[in-house]
Every structure is written in structure tokens, then in C-alpha cells.
Design a protein around this motif. Structure first.
Motif, PDB file in Angstrom:
ATOM      1  N   LEU A  78     -27.481 -46.182  54.924  1.00  0.00           N
ATOM      2  CA  LEU A  78     -26.553 -45.352  53.447  1.00  0.00           C
ATOM      3  C   LEU A  78     -26.243 -43.859  54.195  1.00  0.00           C
ATOM      4  O   LEU A  78     -26.136 -42.816  53.536  1.00  0.00           O
ATOM      5  CB  LEU A  78     -28.323 -44.459  53.257  1.00  0.00           C
ATOM      6  CG  LEU A  78     -29.540 -45.902  53.061  1.00  0.00           C
ATOM      7  CD1 LEU A  78     -31.063 -44.737  52.794  1.00  0.00           C
ATOM      8  CD2 LEU A  78     -28.744 -46.593  52.028  1.00  0.00           C
ATOM      9  N   LYS A  79     -25.722 -43.997  55.230  1.00  0.00           N
ATOM     10  CA  LYS A  79     -24.629 -43.056  55.764  1.00  0.00           C
ATOM     11  C   LYS A  79     -23.463 -42.725  55.086  1.00  0.00           C
ATOM     12  O   LYS A  79     -23.037 -41.700  54.619  1.00  0.00           O
ATOM     13  CB  LYS A  79     -24.126 -43.535  57.032  1.00  0.00           C
ATOM     14  CG  LYS A  79     -22.661 -44.021  56.987  1.00  0.00           C
ATOM     15  CD  LYS A  79     -21.896 -44.595  58.365  1.00  0.00           C
ATOM     16  CE  LYS A  79     -21.689 -45.778  58.235  1.00  0.00           C
ATOM     17  NZ  LYS A  79     -20.706 -46.467  60.141  1.00  0.00           N
ATOM     18  N   VAL A 128     -23.291 -43.868  45.293  1.00  0.00           N
ATOM     19  CA  VAL A 128     -23.210 -44.631  47.034  1.00  0.00           C
ATOM     20  C   VAL A 128     -21.817 -44.600  47.176  1.00  0.00           C
ATOM     21  O   VAL A 128     -21.149 -45.027  45.624  1.00  0.00           O
ATOM     22  CB  VAL A 128     -24.140 -45.887  46.735  1.00  0.00           C
ATOM     23  CG1 VAL A 128     -23.856 -47.026  47.017  1.00  0.00           C
ATOM     24  CG2 VAL A 128     -25.178 -45.310  46.468  1.00  0.00           C
ATOM     25  N   GLY A 129     -20.950 -44.950  47.493  1.00  0.00           N
ATOM     26  CA  GLY A 129     -19.494 -44.619  47.835  1.00  0.00           C
ATOM     27  C   GLY A 129     -19.007 -43.810  46.706  1.00  0.00           C
ATOM     28  O   GLY A 129     -19.102 -42.711  46.578  1.00  0.00           O
ATOM     29  N   THR A 130     -18.339 -44.509  45.525  1.00  0.00           N
ATOM     30  CA  THR A 130     -17.606 -43.613  45.103  1.00  0.00           C
ATOM     31  C   THR A 130     -18.724 -44.332  43.339  1.00  0.00           C
ATOM     32  O   THR A 130     -17.981 -43.728  42.029  1.00  0.00           O
ATOM     33  CB  THR A 130     -16.147 -45.157  44.369  1.00  0.00           C
ATOM     34  OG1 THR A 130     -16.217 -45.948  44.087  1.00  0.00           O
ATOM     35  CG2 THR A 130     -15.518 -44.370  45.279  1.00  0.00           C
ATOM     36  N   LYS A 131     -19.102 -45.081  43.233  1.00  0.00           N
ATOM     37  CA  LYS A 131     -20.417 -44.899  42.349  1.00  0.00           C
ATOM     38  C   LYS A 131     -21.578 -44.369  42.328  1.00  0.00           C
ATOM     39  O   LYS A 131     -22.683 -44.273  43.203  1.00  0.00           O
ATOM     40  CB  LYS A 131     -20.682 -46.416  42.114  1.00  0.00           C
ATOM     41  CG  LYS A 131     -19.343 -47.046  42.101  1.00  0.00           C
ATOM     42  CD  LYS A 131     -18.679 -47.558  40.410  1.00  0.00           C
ATOM     43  CE  LYS A 131     -17.058 -48.305  40.640  1.00  0.00           C
ATOM     44  NZ  LYS A 131     -16.884 -47.768  39.422  1.00  0.00           N
ATOM     45  N   VAL A 165     -26.642 -33.895  48.623  1.00  0.00           N
ATOM     46  CA  VAL A 165     -27.585 -34.098  50.455  1.00  0.00           C
ATOM     47  C   VAL A 165     -27.431 -35.664  50.826  1.00  0.00           C
ATOM     48  O   VAL A 165     -27.620 -36.257  50.037  1.00  0.00           O
ATOM     49  CB  VAL A 165     -28.814 -33.702  50.426  1.00  0.00           C
ATOM     50  CG1 VAL A 165     -29.644 -33.290  51.494  1.00  0.00           C
ATOM     51  CG2 VAL A 165     -29.635 -31.980  48.916  1.00  0.00           C
ATOM     52  N   PRO A 166     -26.838 -35.529  51.979  1.00  0.00           N
ATOM     53  CA  PRO A 166     -26.729 -36.787  52.427  1.00  0.00           C
ATOM     54  C   PRO A 166     -28.396 -37.350  52.193  1.00  0.00           C
ATOM     55  O   PRO A 166     -30.059 -37.669  52.368  1.00  0.00           O
ATOM     56  CB  PRO A 166     -26.852 -36.793  54.393  1.00  0.00           C
ATOM     57  CG  PRO A 166     -26.226 -35.445  53.975  1.00  0.00           C
ATOM     58  CD  PRO A 166     -26.703 -34.418  53.021  1.00  0.00           C
ATOM     59  N   ALA A 167     -28.143 -38.893  52.211  1.00  0.00           N
ATOM     60  CA  ALA A 167     -29.965 -40.199  51.696  1.00  0.00           C
ATOM     61  C   ALA A 167     -30.390 -39.822  52.757  1.00  0.00           C
ATOM     62  O   ALA A 167     -31.140 -39.787  52.427  1.00  0.00           O
ATOM     63  CB  ALA A 167     -29.017 -41.260  51.191  1.00  0.00           C
ATOM     64  N   GLU A 168     -29.529 -40.323  53.896  1.00  0.00           N
ATOM     65  CA  GLU A 168     -30.370 -39.879  55.022  1.00  0.00           C
ATOM     66  C   GLU A 168     -31.402 -39.077  55.538  1.00  0.00           C
ATOM     67  O   GLU A 168     -32.812 -39.567  55.905  1.00  0.00           O
ATOM     68  CB  GLU A 168     -29.464 -40.776  56.349  1.00  0.00           C
ATOM     69  CG  GLU A 168     -29.121 -41.730  56.842  1.00  0.00           C
ATOM     70  CD  GLU A 168     -29.742 -43.573  56.659  1.00  0.00           C
ATOM     71  OE1 GLU A 168     -30.894 -42.816  56.861  1.00  0.00           O
ATOM     72  OE2 GLU A 168     -28.865 -44.575  56.867  1.00  0.00           O
ATOM     73  N   GLU A 169     -30.685 -38.147  54.972  1.00  0.00           N
ATOM     74  CA  GLU A 169     -31.317 -36.687  55.584  1.00  0.00           C
ATOM     75  C   GLU A 169     -32.901 -36.648  54.478  1.00  0.00           C
ATOM     76  O   GLU A 169     -34.040 -36.317  54.891  1.00  0.00           O
ATOM     77  CB  GLU A 169     -31.073 -35.810  55.484  1.00  0.00           C
ATOM     78  CG  GLU A 169     -31.309 -34.282  55.474  1.00  0.00           C
ATOM     79  CD  GLU A 169     -30.430 -32.954  56.479  1.00  0.00           C
ATOM     80  OE1 GLU A 169     -30.848 -31.613  55.687  1.00  0.00           O
ATOM     81  OE2 GLU A 169     -29.448 -32.928  56.421  1.00  0.00           O
TER      82      GLU A 169
END
Length: 216
Positions: A78-79, A128-131, A165-169
Motif C-alpha cells: 500500500l505504499k 490508489v495510484g491515480t484512481k 494520509v499514507p494508507a499504511e500509517e
């Protein structure tokens, strides 16, 4: 908004049991982590859209959390994913509180279209990416570019802010359990590392992101 007609719930349950219809998934080149992430994420999102174990009414921040947990269960990296908090405000962001929020009026929401959609205090979805993957957008799962998403979901609504917010965090913050999820953390308090931006500034920051790897 707290209740849902039995017929609709039954239909969605059947879709989960027997499988959602086949959706057209864009083709991406395999040369970037963004493209690989989309290839992994979109089938999971398509299934989650109709899964009543993941999607709950008026629970967007926890719906995103459950979607992220489903993605991690599939070993998804998920980075390159971001959780987006979307809101409107009249006050300075330094003084933001519940009283300074302006209701969002979704125009392409799952529960009601146009004037029949209930207003939202804020909204949360996944980039996610561009979507944008939004479990509340439309009546079928529709991964969509950010600019088109905001044009269709929140047209002509001023003072929209986006906190990314970064998804991993985001996922790590709530490993203690969904019931302990505090939606105010990123809405009101946030963090200096993840400042809220006006919508035009957010969209400008997305231009060119991962697009070199895309082919449709």
C-alpha cells in the motif's frame, strides 16, 4: 441514513454470495508499483463494494479501514495508496472544529442521487495510484480519476479541503480495532506532516502522478 430497505440489503447480499458482475478493469503496464497496486486493488474493491461485512452506512472512515484490511489480506503493498479526508470549512484550519464545518452534498452517492442524497459532515475514501476508490460513489464499483471524481461527486461546492494520509500509517493507527477508530484525529487535529489542502491545490499535486506507467 441509518436504515436501509430490506430489499436493497438482500440484493447486495446476493451479489456477495453469487459474485458481483464482471467489471471492466483498465489495463496497466507492469512497469511501476502504482500500476501493480491498481491491478491488485481494483478486484478487491469491486468485491468489497457489495460486501455488507465491509460497507456500512454512514461509516466511511471505518469502511476505508476495512477495505485496507482486505487489501493487506491479499498481500497488497500500500505504499502508493493514500486515505483522503474530504471536508468543507468556513474557519481557519488552525481553528477547525465541528461547528466550522459546512455540510458536503454528494451528487453521485450510493444512497441517493442529487437532491435525494443525505448530506455528509465529511467523507473518507482511498486514492490508489491515480484512481479514487470510493465505496459510496455510484451504484457500481467505479475506480475514477480524482479530478473527474470531484467534478461528479461534489460539483460547484466551494471551500473543499483534502487531507491525504499514507494508507499504511492509517492502517497501523487502527490495528487496535475498528470500534476504537477516532474519526476526529485526521479531520480536526491532523498532523503537520499531512496538512489539509484546498481542492485545486490537491488536484494540482496529483498531476503526472504515476501516469507515465498507465496505458488504457
Amino acid at each position: 441514513m441509518k436504515t436501509w430497505p430490506f430489499r436493497m440489503s438482500a440484493i447486495l447480499s446476493l451479489l456477495v454470495v453469487f459474485g458481483a458482475p464482471a467489471f471492466n478493469t483498465p489495463a496497466y503496464s507492469s512497469g511501476s508499483s502504482c500500476a501493480q497496486l491498481l491491478d491488485q486493488a481494483i478486484p478487491v474493491f469491486n468485491q468489497a463494494f457489495f460486501d455488507l461485512r465491509i460497507y456500512r452506512i454512514a461509516d466511511c472512515q471505518a469502511n476505508v479501514l476495512r477495505l485496507l484490511q482486505s487489501l493487506k489480506a491479499q498481500q497488497t503493498d500500500l505504499k502508493d495508496a493514500q486515505v483522503l479526508y474530504i471536508f468543507r470549512a468556513t474557519a481557519s484550519l488552525d481553528d477547525l472544529d465541528r461547528s466550522s464545518l459546512i455540510w458536503l452534498h454528494p451528487k453521485s452517492a450510493k444512497l441517493g442521487i442529487g437532491p435525494f442524497a443525505p448530506p455528509w459532515m465529511f467523507h473518507v475514501n482511498l486514492l490508489v495510484g491515480t484512481k479514487i476508490l470510493d465505496l459510496d460513489f455510484g451504484h457500481w464499483p467505479s475506480p475514477i480519476d480524482a479530478e473527474e471524481y470531484f467534478r461528479r461527486m461534489f460539483p460547484q461546492q466551494a471551500e473543499i479541503y483534502v487531507r491525504s494520509v499514507p494508507a499504511e500509517e492509517y492502517l497501523a493507527d487502527y490495528l487496535i480495532g475498528i470500534e476504537d477508530h477516532d474519526w476526529r484525529k485526521y479531520l480536526f487535529h491532523g498532523e503537520p506532516r499531512y496538512p489539509a489542502r484546498r481542492l485545486p491545490d490537491f488536484l494540482s499535486s496529483q498531476e503526472g502522478a504515476c501516469r507515465e506507467a498507465m496505458r488504457f
